[in-house]
Design a protein around this motif. Structure first.
Motif, PDB file in Angstrom:
ATOM      1  N   LYS A 129       0.830  -1.215   0.000  1.00  0.00           N
ATOM      2  CA  LYS A 129       0.000   0.000   0.000  1.00  0.00           C
ATOM      3  C   LYS A 129       0.860   1.258   0.000  1.00  0.00           C
ATOM      4  O   LYS A 129       0.345   2.365   0.166  1.00  0.00           O
ATOM      5  N   TYR A 130       2.179   1.074  -0.137  1.00  0.00           N
ATOM      6  CA  TYR A 130       3.164   2.172  -0.083  1.00  0.00           C
ATOM      7  C   TYR A 130       3.141   2.893   1.255  1.00  0.00           C
ATOM      8  O   TYR A 130       3.491   4.068   1.350  1.00  0.00           O
ATOM      9  N   ASP A 131       2.729   2.214   2.296  1.00  0.00           N
ATOM     10  CA  ASP A 131       2.721   2.788   3.637  1.00  0.00           C
ATOM     11  C   ASP A 131       4.038   2.401   4.322  1.00  0.00           C
ATOM     12  O   ASP A 131       4.101   1.505   5.164  1.00  0.00           O
ATOM     13  N   PHE A 132       5.103   3.104   3.906  1.00  0.00           N
ATOM     14  CA  PHE A 132       6.442   2.737   4.354  1.00  0.00           C
ATOM     15  C   PHE A 132       6.697   3.094   5.817  1.00  0.00           C
ATOM     16  O   PHE A 132       7.478   2.419   6.483  1.00  0.00           O
ATOM     17  N   ASP A 133       6.022   4.118   6.334  1.00  0.00           N
ATOM     18  CA  ASP A 133       6.164   4.430   7.759  1.00  0.00           C
ATOM     19  C   ASP A 133       5.649   3.271   8.604  1.00  0.00           C
ATOM     20  O   ASP A 133       6.306   2.837   9.560  1.00  0.00           O
ATOM     21  N   LYS A 134       4.471   2.757   8.225  1.00  0.00           N
ATOM     22  CA  LYS A 134       3.892   1.612   8.944  1.00  0.00           C
ATOM     23  C   LYS A 134       4.790   0.385   8.775  1.00  0.00           C
ATOM     24  O   LYS A 134       5.035  -0.353   9.737  1.00  0.00           O
ATOM     25  N   ALA A 135       5.288   0.176   7.568  1.00  0.00           N
ATOM     26  CA  ALA A 135       6.157  -0.981   7.312  1.00  0.00           C
ATOM     27  C   ALA A 135       7.414  -0.911   8.168  1.00  0.00           C
ATOM     28  O   ALA A 135       7.834  -1.921   8.741  1.00  0.00           O
ATOM     29  N   GLU A 136       8.003   0.260   8.282  1.00  0.00           N
ATOM     30  CA  GLU A 136       9.207   0.402   9.097  1.00  0.00           C
ATOM     31  C   GLU A 136       8.913   0.161  10.574  1.00  0.00           C
ATOM     32  O   GLU A 136       9.716  -0.462  11.271  1.00  0.00           O
ATOM     33  N   GLU A 137       7.757   0.626  11.047  1.00  0.00           N
ATOM     34  CA  GLU A 137       7.357   0.352  12.439  1.00  0.00           C
ATOM     35  C   GLU A 137       7.222  -1.150  12.673  1.00  0.00           C
ATOM     36  O   GLU A 137       7.670  -1.672  13.699  1.00  0.00           O
ATOM     37  N   LEU A 138       6.617  -1.824  11.711  1.00  0.00           N
ATOM     38  CA  LEU A 138       6.411  -3.271  11.842  1.00  0.00           C
ATOM     39  C   LEU A 138       7.725  -4.046  11.752  1.00  0.00           C
ATOM     40  O   LEU A 138       7.924  -5.021  12.476  1.00  0.00           O
TER      41      LEU A 138
END
Length: 115
Positions: free
Chosen positions: A35-44
């Motif tokens: 989903k191009y939600d890289f902030d969320k991906a980095e948190e995860l």
């Protein structure tokens, strides 16, 4: 036949639990990348790393105990735990690589829009 060492089983199940948490977070990170939600991906991915570190610390303590003469009985649960630890490590690496690929895809899509 040796007696079951409850502490060994407890440690193995802790490794399985933390490694499972790490894998779940890494899989969720991949979904966020889609989903191009890289902030969320980095948190995860950070959460996955933290869980992985916990199981690696348990494994390291088991190695230290073994080196100090406190033998650990190898059993199917411990082998299973080691599989989970290895898979968690691989899954985190996979999530990081996929995130980098999705970032490149997004950059290419943005360049294409500018043309």
């Amino acid at each position: 036949m040796s007696e079951v060492n409850e502490k060994d089983y407890e440690l193995a199940f802790q490794i399985i639990t933390y490694a499972g948490d790490a894998q779940s977070s890494a899989i969720e990170a991949i979904a966020a990348c889609e989903k191009y939600d890289f902030d969320k991906a980095e948190e995860l991915i950070d959460a996955a790393n933290k869980s992985y570190i916990k199981c690696h610390e348990i494994q390291t303590s088991m190695f230290a105990n073994e080196a100090n003469g406190l033998k650990t009985d190898v059993n199917i649960i411990l082998v299973h735990a080691q599989d989970h630890l290895t898979m968690a490590n691989l899954r985190i690496g996979e999530a990081k690589n996929i995130m980098n690929l999705y970032k490149k895809i997004q950059q290419l899509e943005n360049k294409e829009k500018d043309i």
